[in-house]
Design an enzyme around this catalytic site. Structure first.
Site, PDB file in Angstrom:
ATOM      1  N   SER A  35      45.523  24.283 -43.790  1.00 42.52           N
ATOM      2  CA  SER A  35      46.114  23.556 -42.674  1.00 42.52           C
ATOM      3  C   SER A  35      45.226  22.415 -42.195  1.00 42.52           C
ATOM      4  CB  SER A  35      46.399  24.512 -41.518  1.00 42.52           C
ATOM      5  OG  SER A  35      47.012  23.846 -40.451  1.00 42.52           O
ATOM      6  N   GLU A  56      36.331  32.812 -34.962  1.00 41.21           N
ATOM      7  CA  GLU A  56      35.889  31.501 -34.516  1.00 41.21           C
ATOM      8  C   GLU A  56      34.526  31.508 -33.824  1.00 41.21           C
ATOM      9  OE1 GLU A  56      40.138  31.260 -35.355  1.00 41.21           O
ATOM     10  OE2 GLU A  56      38.940  32.667 -34.139  1.00 41.21           O
ATOM     11  N   PHE A  81      41.728  27.488 -30.430  1.00 39.46           N
ATOM     12  CA  PHE A  81      40.600  28.354 -30.750  1.00 39.46           C
ATOM     13  C   PHE A  81      39.269  27.626 -30.566  1.00 39.46           C
ATOM     14  CE2 PHE A  81      43.946  29.831 -33.920  1.00 39.46           C
ATOM     15  CZ  PHE A  81      44.469  30.758 -33.044  1.00 39.46           C
ATOM     16  N   ASP A 115      55.851  25.935 -33.018  1.00 41.36           N
ATOM     17  CA  ASP A 115      54.980  27.111 -32.944  1.00 41.36           C
ATOM     18  C   ASP A 115      54.845  27.639 -31.515  1.00 41.36           C
ATOM     19  OD1 ASP A 115      54.613  27.037 -35.630  1.00 41.36           O
ATOM     20  OD2 ASP A 115      52.608  26.159 -35.574  1.00 41.36           O
ATOM     21  N   ARG A 166      49.007  17.560 -35.685  1.00 46.12           N
ATOM     22  CA  ARG A 166      49.575  18.286 -36.815  1.00 46.12           C
ATOM     23  C   ARG A 166      50.532  17.410 -37.612  1.00 46.12           C
ATOM     24  NH1 ARG A 166      53.398  23.728 -36.426  1.00 46.12           N
ATOM     25  NH2 ARG A 166      53.925  23.844 -38.625  1.00 46.12           N
TER      26      ARG A 166
END
Length: 313
Positions: A35, A56, A81, A115, A166
């Protein structure tokens, strides 16, 4: 050449070039290499890539350790994150110790779209700009992101955060455009109002300015790609030379670009500032453009605010 592509793709593409140029460059992944577009870097430089898995906090610890050994680590994960799950480790292990660690995060703002709120990092830049010593930035398109990433790696020393989208973003800058961290870029001249934007919503500011010109209103447009350190000189110049300021961001209106600009304005005898951004609420699932409009992040709202400023309302 102007390129329409996601800024996370710009990250992956520039990493390959920097990997050749910077011997001590390392990429620390949190199992999101596909990603984050870091798989090509991993394949080309396997000895300089570390995948800690879905952990993370370990990214920050490993990066801090590498930095103390003279390496230049880039942490790669999602904005939710990178700004929250490992916040304590960023503060204590990286910023408090002033280590040269870079944090690169995709899926910032509402760009994760379908999402939903759990993956939409709407607070990230605000959270990280409050930590002493942290630099925070976001490119508006593919080319600007590559240039800012290069500056962050090759010229900037110390903790830094860079945010990506994104989805593909419309190209604005030519590949030969130069960028300096902490120095805003003026894309349009104008002495009626100033529109200050950060990230991919800069294109909305440019579209609004073009329509405003047709209405007889000259709007200055600034790309405030670095919100910390903020280009206070550019803000103060706008405060002196225009009737008011509009900030535009895909981020919570609290503690982001709008707050940073307002702080400067308030400390310098005040002025009109309209903040356009996410209205202090969580995102939801839906098309990106729809989510932006639901929060008033639109060309029409920018125009409406500019007209209010000019009318003295």
């Amino acid at each position: 050449m102007i390129i329409t592509e996601s800024t996370r793709q710009a990250f992956g593409d520039e990493l390959l070039v920097l990997g050749e140029e910077v011997d001590n460059l390392y990429v620390i992944d949190a199992d999101v290499g596909k990603s984050m577009k870091t798989v090509p870097f991993q394949q080309k430089f396997p000895e300089k890539h570390v995948n800690v898995g879905i952990a993370e906090q370990n990214c920050a610890g490993v990066a801090a350790g590498l930095a103390t050994m003279g390496k230049l680590p880039i942490i790669s994960t999602y904005a939710v994150f990178g700004s929250m799950r490992m916040l304590e480790q960023i503060r204590q292990s990286i910023c408090y110790t002033k280590l040269n660690v870079k944090i690169a995060c995709s899926h910032g703002g509402l760009t994760p779209a379908n999402d939903g709120g759990s993956h939409q990092g709407i607070e990230d830049m605000g959270i990280l700009r409050t930590i002493p010593g942290m630099t925070v930035m976001m490119g508006a398109d593919y080319n600007s992101t590559r240039k800012l990433l290069r500056e962050m790696v090759k010229s900037h020393v110390g903790p830094a955060y860079i945010r990506f989208t994104r989805e593909a973003t419309p190209g604005i800058y030519d590949e030969d455009e130069r960028f300096e961290i902490g120095v805003a870029k003026q894309l349009r001249e104008g002495n009626d109002v100033t529109i200050i934007a950060v990230g991919d919503v800069l294109i909305l500011a440019l579209k609004a300015a073009k329509i405003l010109e047709e209405k007889g209103i000259k709007a200055r447009v600034l790309d405030m790609h670095t919100i910390k350190p903020l280009d206070q000189g550019a803000v103060l110049k706008a405060l002196r030379e225009t009737k008011g300021i509009i900030t535009v961001e895909d981020h919570n209106i609290i503690n982001g670009l709008g707050s940073a600009v307002s702080e400067v304005v308030c400390e310098n005898n005040g002025g009109i500032v309209y903040r356009i951004g996410i209205l202090d609420k969580f995102g939801e699932s839906g098309p990106y453009e729809v989510l932006l409009k639901e929060n008033g992040i639109s060309v029409d709202n920018i125009i409406a605010k500019a007209e209010k400023i000019v009318k003295g309302e």
